[in-house]
Scaffold this motif. Structure first.
Motif, PDB file in Angstrom:
ATOM      1  N   GLY A  14       0.828  -1.187   0.000  1.00 38.91           N
ATOM      2  CA  GLY A  14       0.000   0.000   0.000  1.00 38.91           C
ATOM      3  C   GLY A  14       0.869   1.245   0.000  1.00 38.91           C
ATOM      4  N   GLY A  15       0.779   2.036  -1.048  1.00 40.14           N
ATOM      5  CA  GLY A  15       1.607   3.244  -1.126  1.00 40.14           C
ATOM      6  C   GLY A  15       3.085   2.880  -1.179  1.00 40.14           C
ATOM      7  N   ASN A  16       3.857   3.466  -0.273  1.00 39.86           N
ATOM      8  CA  ASN A  16       5.290   3.212  -0.222  1.00 39.86           C
ATOM      9  C   ASN A  16       5.658   2.146   0.799  1.00 39.86           C
ATOM     10  OD1 ASN A  16       5.897   5.123  -2.175  1.00 39.86           O
ATOM     11  ND2 ASN A  16       5.933   6.777  -0.679  1.00 39.86           N
ATOM     12  N   GLU A  17       4.682   1.425   1.309  1.00 41.89           N
ATOM     13  CA  GLU A  17       4.951   0.429   2.340  1.00 41.89           C
ATOM     14  C   GLU A  17       4.414  -0.932   1.931  1.00 41.89           C
ATOM     15  OE1 GLU A  17       3.676   1.516   6.213  1.00 41.89           O
ATOM     16  OE2 GLU A  17       4.540   3.507   6.102  1.00 41.89           O
ATOM     17  N   TRP A  18       5.068  -1.962   2.410  1.00 37.00           N
ATOM     18  CA  TRP A  18       4.563  -3.305   2.227  1.00 37.00           C
ATOM     19  C   TRP A  18       4.858  -4.117   3.469  1.00 37.00           C
ATOM     20  CZ3 TRP A  18       7.331  -7.895   2.136  1.00 37.00           C
ATOM     21  CH2 TRP A  18       8.712  -7.776   2.032  1.00 37.00           C
ATOM     22  N   ASN A  19       4.040  -5.131   3.668  1.00 37.47           N
ATOM     23  CA  ASN A  19       4.187  -6.016   4.811  1.00 37.47           C
ATOM     24  C   ASN A  19       4.119  -7.443   4.298  1.00 37.47           C
ATOM     25  OD1 ASN A  19       4.272  -6.777   7.590  1.00 37.47           O
ATOM     26  ND2 ASN A  19       2.082  -7.182   7.476  1.00 37.47           N
ATOM     27  N   GLY A  20       5.109  -8.248   4.644  1.00 42.51           N
ATOM     28  CA  GLY A  20       5.126  -9.651   4.253  1.00 42.51           C
ATOM     29  C   GLY A  20       4.809 -10.525   5.444  1.00 42.51           C
ATOM     30  N   THR A  21       3.979 -11.540   5.235  1.00 35.35           N
ATOM     31  CA  THR A  21       3.571 -12.439   6.310  1.00 35.35           C
ATOM     32  C   THR A  21       3.691 -13.880   5.835  1.00 35.35           C
ATOM     33  OG1 THR A  21       1.954 -10.795   7.051  1.00 35.35           O
ATOM     34  CG2 THR A  21       1.685 -13.034   7.876  1.00 35.35           C
ATOM     35  N   THR A  22       4.254 -14.717   6.693  1.00 34.67           N
ATOM     36  CA  THR A  22       4.283 -16.154   6.422  1.00 34.67           C
ATOM     37  C   THR A  22       4.081 -16.897   7.732  1.00 34.67           C
ATOM     38  OG1 THR A  22       5.469 -17.900   5.254  1.00 34.67           O
ATOM     39  CG2 THR A  22       6.775 -16.494   6.693  1.00 34.67           C
ATOM     40  N   LEU A  23       3.584 -18.090   7.629  1.00 36.57           N
ATOM     41  CA  LEU A  23       3.391 -18.936   8.786  1.00 36.57           C
ATOM     42  C   LEU A  23       4.338 -20.125   8.642  1.00 36.57           C
ATOM     43  CD1 LEU A  23       1.761 -19.512  11.358  1.00 36.57           C
ATOM     44  CD2 LEU A  23       0.122 -20.733   9.915  1.00 36.57           C
ATOM     45  N   LEU A  24       5.263 -20.260   9.600  1.00 33.17           N
ATOM     46  CA  LEU A  24       6.211 -21.369   9.556  1.00 33.17           C
ATOM     47  C   LEU A  24       5.577 -22.610  10.160  1.00 33.17           C
ATOM     48  CD1 LEU A  24       9.432 -19.532  10.773  1.00 33.17           C
ATOM     49  CD2 LEU A  24       8.876 -20.232   8.448  1.00 33.17           C
ATOM     50  N   PRO A  25       5.488 -23.697   9.397  1.00 36.93           N
ATOM     51  CA  PRO A  25       4.924 -24.936   9.955  1.00 36.93           C
ATOM     52  C   PRO A  25       5.818 -25.477  11.071  1.00 36.93           C
ATOM     53  CG  PRO A  25       5.008 -25.022   7.550  1.00 36.93           C
ATOM     54  CD  PRO A  25       5.782 -23.814   7.974  1.00 36.93           C
ATOM     55  N   TRP A  26       5.206 -26.092  12.083  1.00 40.71           N
ATOM     56  CA  TRP A  26       5.963 -26.639  13.206  1.00 40.71           C
ATOM     57  C   TRP A  26       7.021 -27.621  12.746  1.00 40.71           C
ATOM     58  CZ3 TRP A  26       6.339 -23.976  17.211  1.00 40.71           C
ATOM     59  CH2 TRP A  26       5.258 -23.291  17.749  1.00 40.71           C
ATOM     60  N   GLU A  27       6.733 -28.375  11.685  1.00 40.00           N
ATOM     61  CA  GLU A  27       7.690 -29.386  11.252  1.00 40.00           C
ATOM     62  C   GLU A  27       8.993 -28.786  10.733  1.00 40.00           C
ATOM     63  OE1 GLU A  27       5.918 -30.208   6.779  1.00 40.00           O
ATOM     64  OE2 GLU A  27       5.791 -31.757   8.308  1.00 40.00           O
ATOM     65  N   TYR A  28       9.009 -27.490  10.445  1.00 37.71           N
ATOM     66  CA  TYR A  28      10.239 -26.842   9.988  1.00 37.71           C
ATOM     67  C   TYR A  28      11.210 -26.580  11.133  1.00 37.71           C
ATOM     68  CZ  TYR A  28       8.168 -25.951   5.370  1.00 37.71           C
ATOM     69  OH  TYR A  28       7.616 -26.083   4.124  1.00 37.71           O
ATOM     70  N   PHE A  29      10.711 -26.584  12.370  1.00 38.93           N
ATOM     71  CA  PHE A  29      11.570 -26.335  13.526  1.00 38.93           C
ATOM     72  C   PHE A  29      12.240 -27.635  13.956  1.00 38.93           C
ATOM     73  CE2 PHE A  29       8.670 -22.812  13.690  1.00 38.93           C
ATOM     74  CZ  PHE A  29       9.438 -21.762  14.162  1.00 38.93           C
ATOM     75  N   PRO A  30      13.555 -27.648  14.090  1.00 41.84           N
ATOM     76  CA  PRO A  30      14.198 -28.857  14.610  1.00 41.84           C
ATOM     77  C   PRO A  30      13.791 -29.088  16.056  1.00 41.84           C
ATOM     78  CG  PRO A  30      15.824 -27.131  14.159  1.00 41.84           C
ATOM     79  CD  PRO A  30      14.484 -26.582  13.795  1.00 41.84           C
ATOM     80  N   PRO A  31      13.819 -30.333  16.513  1.00 35.76           N
ATOM     81  CA  PRO A  31      13.448 -30.598  17.908  1.00 35.76           C
ATOM     82  C   PRO A  31      14.430 -29.936  18.872  1.00 35.76           C
ATOM     83  CG  PRO A  31      14.307 -32.574  16.857  1.00 35.76           C
ATOM     84  CD  PRO A  31      14.200 -31.530  15.796  1.00 35.76           C
ATOM     85  N   GLY A  32      13.911 -29.529  20.027  1.00 33.03           N
ATOM     86  CA  GLY A  32      14.766 -28.984  21.071  1.00 33.03           C
ATOM     87  C   GLY A  32      15.220 -27.546  20.868  1.00 33.03           C
ATOM     88  N   ILE A  33      14.487 -26.763  20.090  1.00 34.73           N
ATOM     89  CA  ILE A  33      14.852 -25.356  19.916  1.00 34.73           C
ATOM     90  C   ILE A  33      14.919 -24.709  21.291  1.00 34.73           C
ATOM     91  CG2 ILE A  33      13.999 -23.097  19.142  1.00 34.73           C
ATOM     92  CD1 ILE A  33      15.065 -24.625  16.846  1.00 34.73           C
ATOM     93  N   ASP A  34      16.054 -24.073  21.610  1.00 38.82           N
ATOM     94  CA  ASP A  34      16.171 -23.424  22.917  1.00 38.82           C
ATOM     95  C   ASP A  34      16.793 -22.031  22.835  1.00 38.82           C
ATOM     96  OD1 ASP A  34      18.771 -24.132  22.347  1.00 38.82           O
ATOM     97  OD2 ASP A  34      19.119 -25.152  24.251  1.00 38.82           O
ATOM     98  N   LYS A  35      17.108 -21.571  21.613  1.00 39.02           N
ATOM     99  CA  LYS A  35      17.615 -20.206  21.415  1.00 39.02           C
ATOM    100  C   LYS A  35      17.021 -19.652  20.136  1.00 39.02           C
ATOM    101  CE  LYS A  35      21.921 -20.548  23.861  1.00 39.02           C
ATOM    102  NZ  LYS A  35      23.314 -20.200  23.861  1.00 39.02           N
ATOM    103  N   MET A  36      16.889 -18.314  20.091  1.00 41.01           N
ATOM    104  CA  MET A  36      16.286 -17.697  18.928  1.00 41.01           C
ATOM    105  C   MET A  36      16.737 -16.236  18.827  1.00 41.01           C
ATOM    106  SD  MET A  36      12.265 -17.703  17.843  1.00 41.01           S
ATOM    107  CE  MET A  36      12.227 -19.475  17.628  1.00 41.01           C
ATOM    108  N   ASN A  37      16.672 -15.711  17.619  1.00 45.72           N
ATOM    109  CA  ASN A  37      16.840 -14.293  17.370  1.00 45.72           C
ATOM    110  C   ASN A  37      15.890 -13.941  16.231  1.00 45.72           C
ATOM    111  OD1 ASN A  37      17.753 -11.679  17.548  1.00 45.72           O
ATOM    112  ND2 ASN A  37      19.910 -12.181  17.297  1.00 45.72           N
ATOM    113  N   LEU A  38      15.508 -12.702  16.111  1.00 44.29           N
ATOM    114  CA  LEU A  38      14.597 -12.253  15.066  1.00 44.29           C
ATOM    115  C   LEU A  38      15.234 -11.102  14.314  1.00 44.29           C
ATOM    116  CD1 LEU A  38      11.365 -12.207  17.244  1.00 44.29           C
ATOM    117  CD2 LEU A  38      12.105 -14.008  15.693  1.00 44.29           C
ATOM    118  N   TYR A  39      14.993 -11.045  13.008  1.00 43.42           N
ATOM    119  CA  TYR A  39      15.624 -10.031  12.164  1.00 43.42           C
ATOM    120  C   TYR A  39      14.601  -9.356  11.271  1.00 43.42           C
ATOM    121  CZ  TYR A  39      19.744 -12.585  13.575  1.00 43.42           C
ATOM    122  OH  TYR A  39      20.707 -13.195  14.326  1.00 43.42           O
TER     123      TYR A  39
END
Length: 101
Positions: A18-43
């Protein structure tokens, strides 16, 4: 044993423009996460060219950035502890995934 990983997994992605802005959205399926995830960062990356801005939930401290160093999203030592049960509830169990050994 070497770590095995998958590349180019299918994602459903939606872009709202919309105009000069855009927003992207996705849903990550649980199966994409390896077991035992205990650390994370977001970018996030905003803008382009000389006006590009890189953001991180847990950025590298300014005093630890070397002269000329560019963005690096693979610095695991700057990830912070994260428990998916904090998001999903104490009774939640991560679903099994065929993607991870």
């Amino acid at each position: 044993m070497p770590i095995t990983y998958k590349k180019e997994l299918d994602l459903n992605f939606r872009a709202d423009i919309g105009g000069n802005e855009w927003n992207g959205t996705t849903l990550l399926p649980w199966e994409y996460f390896p077991p035992g995830i205990d650390k994370m960062n977001l970018y996030a990356i905003h803008g382009s060219g000389n006006r590009r801005i890189y953001e991180a939930l847990y950025p590298i401290p300014h005093e630890e950035i070397a002269t000329g160093q560019g963005p690096n999203f693979h610095r695991l030592e700057y990830f912070k502890p994260f428990d998916l049960k904090w998001v999903m509830g104490d009774d939640w169990e991560q679903p099994h995934s065929k993607l991870w050994p």
